[in-house]
Design an enzyme around this catalytic site. Structure first.
Site, PDB file in Angstrom:
ATOM      1  N   THR A   1       0.832  -1.197   0.000  1.00  0.00           N
ATOM      2  CA  THR A   1       0.000   0.000   0.000  1.00  0.00           C
ATOM      3  C   THR A   1       0.865   1.245   0.000  1.00  0.00           C
ATOM      4  O   THR A   1       2.013   1.211   0.451  1.00  0.00           O
ATOM      5  CB  THR A   1      -0.920  -0.019   1.237  1.00  0.00           C
ATOM      6  OG1 THR A   1      -1.658  -1.230   1.224  1.00  0.00           O
ATOM      7  CG2 THR A   1      -1.881   1.144   1.270  1.00  0.00           C
TER       8      THR A   1
ATOM      9  N   THR B   1      -3.648   0.688  -2.971  1.00  0.00           N
ATOM     10  CA  THR B   1      -3.118  -0.591  -2.505  1.00  0.00           C
ATOM     11  C   THR B   1      -3.310  -1.735  -3.490  1.00  0.00           C
ATOM     12  O   THR B   1      -4.278  -1.740  -4.262  1.00  0.00           O
ATOM     13  CB  THR B   1      -3.822  -0.982  -1.172  1.00  0.00           C
ATOM     14  OG1 THR B   1      -3.319  -2.235  -0.713  1.00  0.00           O
ATOM     15  CG2 THR B   1      -5.335  -1.104  -1.329  1.00  0.00           C
TER      16      THR B   1
ATOM     17  N   SER C   1     -11.762  -2.450   4.602  1.00  0.00           N
ATOM     18  CA  SER C   1     -10.413  -1.894   4.574  1.00  0.00           C
ATOM     19  C   SER C   1     -10.119  -1.184   5.885  1.00  0.00           C
ATOM     20  O   SER C   1     -11.019  -0.939   6.691  1.00  0.00           O
ATOM     21  CB  SER C   1     -10.321  -0.885   3.426  1.00  0.00           C
ATOM     22  OG  SER C   1      -9.134  -0.145   3.508  1.00  0.00           O
ATOM     23  N   SER C   2      -8.843  -0.867   6.075  1.00  0.00           N
ATOM     24  CA  SER C   2      -8.437  -0.019   7.201  1.00  0.00           C
ATOM     25  C   SER C   2      -7.845   1.288   6.709  1.00  0.00           C
ATOM     26  O   SER C   2      -7.329   2.076   7.506  1.00  0.00           O
ATOM     27  CB  SER C   2      -7.376  -0.732   8.039  1.00  0.00           C
ATOM     28  OG  SER C   2      -7.878  -1.943   8.512  1.00  0.00           O
TER      29      SER C   2
ATOM     30  N   GLY D   1      -0.196   0.096   5.923  1.00  0.00           N
ATOM     31  CA  GLY D   1       0.046  -0.605   7.185  1.00  0.00           C
ATOM     32  C   GLY D   1      -1.036  -1.588   7.579  1.00  0.00           C
ATOM     33  O   GLY D   1      -1.108  -2.003   8.733  1.00  0.00           O
ATOM     34  N   GLY D   2      -1.918  -1.936   6.627  1.00  0.00           N
ATOM     35  CA  GLY D   2      -2.973  -2.892   6.960  1.00  0.00           C
ATOM     36  C   GLY D   2      -3.822  -2.359   8.103  1.00  0.00           C
ATOM     37  O   GLY D   2      -4.081  -1.150   8.197  1.00  0.00           O
TER      38      GLY D   2
HETATM   39  N1  GLU Z   1      -5.551  -3.997   2.128  1.00  0.00           N
HETATM   40  C1  GLU Z   1      -5.403  -3.228   3.323  1.00  0.00           C
HETATM   41  C2  GLU Z   1      -6.623  -2.377   3.575  1.00  0.00           C
HETATM   42  O1  GLU Z   1      -7.283  -2.026   2.664  1.00  0.00           O
HETATM   43  C3  GLU Z   1      -4.220  -2.333   3.258  1.00  0.00           C
HETATM   44  C4  GLU Z   1      -3.000  -3.152   3.275  1.00  0.00           C
HETATM   45  C5  GLU Z   1      -1.770  -2.367   3.559  1.00  0.00           C
HETATM   46  O2  GLU Z   1      -1.802  -1.279   4.107  1.00  0.00           O
HETATM   47  O3  GLU Z   1      -0.736  -2.853   3.167  1.00  0.00           O
HETATM   48  O4  GLU Z   1      -6.906  -2.062   4.681  1.00  0.00           O
END
Ligand code: GLU
Length: 649
Positions: free
Chosen positions: A451, A469, A516-517, A543-544
């Site tokens: 991301t 991302t 998502s985050s 950062g997920g």
């Molecule tokens: N796929 C995650 C999201 O949408 C983001 C992943 C990342 O930040 O690497 O929350």
């Protein structure tokens, strides 16, 4: 003719040296000008004093930038009427030129994204999805664009778990690297719509920098090289990825090696001429379907179809805006949980005097946080994540409690939540609020980050925060027509129901968007009557699920502790999801991470308060801009290769 001062942090300039394309940028003003030229005023300068630049260059050249790297001593960049911060200096530079030439924040965003997809393909690209918050400086409105991937029509709720109802084995070689993780990409349709609504520069022109770089080649950055090495085995399974990222003997291409991408150049040229339709229909769409469904290399095929691609729709959502002290914070609503979880955390923290808990010994790296502050903030995060985990998913499929985005961020509700925090003891795991029988949702928390975040302010007063991302690094490891296909569907809960059979909110359903985050964020002044004032800050991060914590620590740093954007993004990252573990970023020079943090007073104090502390590196990729009335101040994350550029004050 006079020229703009295109200002680099010492670190940014040094990064360019290591990236290898803009040799000399850090040493002469002329070279810098030549890279982002022809403005009506001023001459180019380096923002950071030479001594600082020297120090940082030293760090960079000896310390390749992979996720856990840290560039110590970065300084904020001060600009005049426009600025852009991205995670890669080539993207920043290309976007800066667009702004300089009269482009809007949207225009700059398009160019930044296209260049990032080329030079940072592990993190984002046209095969992925994104969320964009856009501030229109003329109408003073915030618009939220949802370019999130969707599940194919043929995907069933067990699509990620097993090959078929008859063959209940996990997709091969694993769900993420199989065709099953691939969602219908959304970023390009989203950028096309945003450009149609807010662009000034011609669409085609915005593709020139990425096409030129793809044709002429660019040097593999240390961070990209690190990721290629780490993913080499997975990349080798895909013929196109193998050819592109690996040497003929199968070893990873190293940092500094020149990479050209004629396939991407051809793809981008077609989209430049014919718009996003060239991607969603026709030859490129057919290539995407073929790559995803072929099952080459023993991979379980996707069930993606040409109709899925042709039918992709961008959604305009209502931005989630709420008050925090004398600020208004606007974030992304569902299907991202980013906006509501950041807002809920801040809403809980508004009940405490955080300004009294400033970090100690504040320096360029943001100082050392106080244990009391880390305690309060991570407890607030636990409470906010508890609700997020249970209630938030794609609201087109699963309604939020009270059928309203406001329920989980209501001031009185958050006051009650704040009263659950014990200043002397960590709660470990928080219980979600009770809003009756709604389906619970738990999503996977992937450890790798694919991301990137872009922050832009243009000279017309518009601003854009976009987090973009492919999900994990290099997405699903499927490379087609020069770009990576995402693995975004792994953001759905793989298991559609709880052990007791209750369906989870974030289960996979055809046409649904995974939770998502991502938390692109805009901040405004707020009048006592709640009216929106001037735009003050733009920020966001990869950062997920930890994105929420990265954004919270940056906002608190800037809003409560008076840190400049560089200090705030450089500062120690800390926080918690809804588990007993509190992260305190051990990559930061202020944290002593040896022996698991056993000698660090902050870590020891938090353990006394009942936190299980992890000092694992916190690999954010923040960027932040602050508008202070005289101009803009920008910061880029020392944990990545980013840079800030703009014009002179
Ligand atoms: N796929 C995650 C999201 O949408 C983001 C992943 C990342 O930040 O690497 O929350």
């Amino acid at each position: 003719m006079t020229r703009a001062r295109h200002i680099w942090t010492g670190a940014a300039a040094a990064t360019l040296l290591t990236v290898g394309l803009l040799t000399g940028c850090s040493s002469t003003e002329e070279t810098t000008t030549a890279e982002c030229t022809s403005a009506p005023n001023g001459t180019p300068v380096l923002a950071a004093p030479p001594t600082a630049a020297g120090t940082t260059t030293q760090n960079l050249s000896t310390n390749p930038e992979i996720a856990s790297g840290y560039r110590s001593g970065m300084t904020a960049v001060h600009t005049g009427s426009y600025a852009v911060s991205t995670a890669n200096p080539l993207a920043t530079e290309a976007a800066c030129r667009v702004l300089h030439d009269g482009g809007t924040a949207t225009d700059a965003l398009v160019t930044a994204q296209l260049v990032l997809g080329l030079v940072e393909p592990q993190a984002s690209g046209i095969g992925g999805g994104a969320f964009l918050l856009y501030y229109d400086g003329t109408t003073k409105t915030v618009e939220a664009y949802d370019g999130r991937e969707v599940a194919p029509a043929a995907a069933t709720e067990n699509y990620l778990r097993w090959v078929s109802d008859a063959d209940r084995t996990e997709p091969q070689p694993n769900t993420r690297a199989s065709g099953r993780s691939i969602g219908v990409p959304g970023v390009l349709r989203m950028l096309e719509l945003a450009h149609r609504e807010h662009g000034k520069t011609g669409w085609r022109e915005l593709f020139d920098p990425a096409v030129a770089l793809a044709d002429d080649g660019f040097a593999i950055s240390p961070r990209l090289a690190g990721q290629i090495a780490e993913s080499a085995r997975d990349l080798a399974r895909d013929e196109a990825a193998k050819q592109y990222f690996l040497e003929p003997d199968g070893s990873p291409k190293p940092a500094g090696a020149k990479l050209t991408n004629p396939a991407l150049s051809k793809t981008l040229s077609a989209i430049a001429s014919d718009g996003a339709d060239a991607f969603y229909t026709g030859v490129i769409a057919a290539d995407i379907v073929e790559a995803a469904t072929a099952g080459s290399g023993g991979r379980t095929p996707s069930l993606l179809t040409a109709q899925d691609l042709a039918g992709y729709q961008v959604k305009k959502r209502t931005a989630l805006c709420s008050g925090y002290r004398e600020h208004e914070i606007c974030g992304m609503p569902a299907p991202s949980s980013g906006g509501s979880t950041v807002a809920a955390t801040l809403g809980i923290l508004a009940n405490f005097d955080l300004a009294a808990l400033k970090p100690e010994a504040i320096d360029r790296n943001g100082g050392k946080p106080k244990a009391e502050a880390v305690h309060l903030i991570s407890e607030a995060e636990r409470l906010a994540y508890a609700d997020r985990n249970k209630y938030v998913a794609d609201t087109d499929f699963v309604p939020l409690p009270g059928n309203s985005a406001q329920t989980l961020i209501d001031e009185n509700y958050l006051k009650q939540r704040a009263s659950l925090i014990d200043p002397g003891r960590s709660m470990g795991t928080a219980k979600p609020g009770d809003f009756g029988p709604v389906p619970v949702g738990v999503g996977p928390q992937p450890p790798e980050h694919g991301t990137s975040h872009i922050s832009v302010v243009d000279k017309y007063g518009n601003a854009a925060a976009m987090t973009t991302t492919v999900e994990s690094a290099f997405g699903s490891f499927h490379l087609v027509d020069g770009f990576v296909l995402n693995n975004q569907l792994t953001d759905f809960a793989a298991d559609p129901a709880d052990p007791d059979g209750t369906p989870v909110a974030n289960r996979l359903q055809p046409g649904k968007r995974p939770r998502s985050s991502m938390a692109p964020t805009l901040v405004f002044d707020r009048a006592p009557d709640g009216a929106r004032g001037e735009l003050t800050h733009v920020t966001g991060s990869p950062g997920g699920a930890v994105i929420i914590q990265f954004v919270v620590k940056t906002l608190i740093g800037m809003l409560d502790w008076g840190l400049d954007p560089q200090q705030a993004v450089s500062a120690v990252s800390f926080g918690a999801g809804n588990t007993p573990t509190t992260g305190v970023g051990g990559e930061h020079p202020a944290i002593n991470a040896t022996d698991n943090g056993d000698h660090d007073p902050l870590v020891l104090r938090l353990r006394e308060l009942g936190h299980q502390v992890s000092v694992a590196p916190q690999s954010s990729g923040l960027s932040a801009l602050h508008r202070d009335g005289t101009g803009l101040i920008g910061g880029a994350d020392p944990r990545r290769e980013g840079a800030v550029l703009g014009d002179t004050r």
